[in-house]
Design a protein around this motif. Structure first.
Motif, PDB file in Angstrom:
ATOM      1  N   THR A 106       1.048  -1.207   0.124  1.00 39.43           N
ATOM      2  CA  THR A 106       0.130   0.289  -0.054  1.00 39.43           C
ATOM      3  C   THR A 106       0.995   1.179  -0.157  1.00 39.43           C
ATOM      4  O   THR A 106       2.338   2.006   0.800  1.00 39.43           O
ATOM      5  N   HIS A 107       1.025   2.153  -1.247  1.00 36.56           N
ATOM      6  CA  HIS A 107       0.934   3.775  -0.832  1.00 36.56           C
ATOM      7  C   HIS A 107      -0.050   4.669  -0.216  1.00 36.56           C
ATOM      8  O   HIS A 107      -0.806   4.753  -0.521  1.00 36.56           O
ATOM      9  N   THR A 108       1.546   5.405   0.418  1.00 33.13           N
ATOM     10  CA  THR A 108       0.817   7.087   0.652  1.00 33.13           C
ATOM     11  C   THR A 108       0.481   8.114  -0.624  1.00 33.13           C
ATOM     12  O   THR A 108       0.127   9.020  -0.367  1.00 33.13           O
ATOM     13  N   VAL A 109       0.573   7.869  -1.772  1.00 35.29           N
ATOM     14  CA  VAL A 109       1.053   8.506  -3.493  1.00 35.29           C
ATOM     15  C   VAL A 109      -0.228   7.346  -4.246  1.00 35.29           C
ATOM     16  O   VAL A 109       0.200   6.269  -3.776  1.00 35.29           O
ATOM     17  N   ASP A 110      -0.285   8.018  -5.103  1.00 32.85           N
ATOM     18  CA  ASP A 110      -0.926   7.122  -6.723  1.00 32.85           C
ATOM     19  C   ASP A 110      -0.182   7.175  -7.172  1.00 32.85           C
ATOM     20  O   ASP A 110       1.575   7.297  -7.070  1.00 32.85           O
ATOM     21  N   GLU A 163       8.019   8.004  -4.354  1.00 36.70           N
ATOM     22  CA  GLU A 163       7.814   6.524  -4.173  1.00 36.70           C
ATOM     23  C   GLU A 163       9.092   6.447  -3.430  1.00 36.70           C
ATOM     24  O   GLU A 163       9.504   5.834  -2.231  1.00 36.70           O
ATOM     25  N   LYS A 172       8.639  15.490  -2.508  1.00 40.76           N
ATOM     26  CA  LYS A 172       7.482  15.076  -1.327  1.00 40.76           C
ATOM     27  C   LYS A 172       7.225  16.893  -1.685  1.00 40.76           C
ATOM     28  O   LYS A 172       7.057  16.951  -0.929  1.00 40.76           O
ATOM     29  N   ALA A 219      -3.997   6.521  -4.332  1.00 42.30           N
ATOM     30  CA  ALA A 219      -3.340   6.275  -2.778  1.00 42.30           C
ATOM     31  C   ALA A 219      -3.855   5.405  -1.110  1.00 42.30           C
ATOM     32  O   ALA A 219      -5.520   5.676  -1.330  1.00 42.30           O
ATOM     33  N   GLY A 220      -3.444   4.649  -0.729  1.00 43.03           N
ATOM     34  CA  GLY A 220      -4.004   4.115   0.700  1.00 43.03           C
ATOM     35  C   GLY A 220      -4.520   2.843   0.301  1.00 43.03           C
ATOM     36  O   GLY A 220      -4.922   1.760   0.484  1.00 43.03           O
ATOM     37  N   TYR A 238       4.373   6.978 -10.202  1.00 35.86           N
ATOM     38  CA  TYR A 238       4.531   7.867  -8.432  1.00 35.86           C
ATOM     39  C   TYR A 238       3.765   8.584  -8.825  1.00 35.86           C
ATOM     40  O   TYR A 238       4.717   9.975  -8.992  1.00 35.86           O
TER      41      TYR A 238
END
Length: 147
Positions: free
Chosen positions: A57-61, A117, A146, A93-94, A113
Motif C-alpha cells: 500500500t502506498h501513500t501516493v497514487d 515513492e 515530496k 493512494a491507500g 508514482y
C-alpha cells in the motif's frame, strides 16, 4: 538503446523518452527509476516469470502501464483482474495491491508514482532487495520530491 540516467537533483528540463516500451524491455532490473520530478516519478519494472510486485500500500497514487506479459491484479486483497499488454491500471493512494506475473515471459511495466515513492537513482535487482532497502529506510524519495 541507452537507458536514461536518472536525475538526482530537481529537474531543470524536460525528459523525452521516444519509446518507453523499448526502454522498459531493455532493463533486466526488478525496479529502475528513470526520472524524479517534484510531483511525480517514472519507474520501469521487470517482474520475472512466477514473480510478483509484492502486496503493498502506498501513500501516493500509482499509474501502471503494462508493456508486455500477463498478470493477475489483486486489489484490496480480494478483487482480481487479469491484464495483458496495453493495460493501464490506476492505484489510488491507500489501496492494497499486488501484481502477479501469470505468463511464460517477464512482466514489463512502466509506472508513475505521484508524488515520488523511491530514491531518485534507485535500481533494485529483485523484489527482496527492494523490500530490504525500503525497510531499512534507504529507498526514500528526496525531500525536494515530496510534494
Amino acid at each position: 538503446m541507452t537507458l536514461p540516467k536518472p536525475n538526482t537533483t530537481p529537474p531543470k528540463k524536460a525528459l523525452v523518452i521516444s519509446n518507453i516500451a523499448q526502454v522498459a524491455s531493455e532493463s533486466d532490473k526488478f525496479r529502475r527509476v528513470l526520472f524524479t520530478g517534484k510531483h511525480s516519478q517514472l519507474v520501469i519494472m521487470t517482474v520475472p516469470v512466477g514473480g510478483e510486485i509484492g502486496e503493498e500500500t502506498h501513500t501516493v497514487d500509482q499509474h501502471l502501464y503494462f508493456v508486455s506479459g500477463t498478470a493477475e491484479v489483486i486489489t484490496d486483497g480480494k478483487n482480481k483482474d487479469d491484464i495483458g499488454p496495453g493495460a493501464h491500471v490506476i492505484i489510488p493512494a491507500g489501496t492494497l495491491h499486488n501484481f502477479i506475473n501469470t505468463g511464460p515471459t517477464p512482466l514489463i511495466v512502466s509506472t508513475v508514482y505521484a508524488p515520488a515513492e523511491h530514491k531518485a537513482n534507485t535500481v533494485h535487482d529483485s523484489l527482496e532487495q527492494g523490500e530490504k532497502l525500503e525497510e531499512a529506510g534507504k529507498d526514500d524519495p528526496p525531500t525536494w520530491a515530496k510534494a
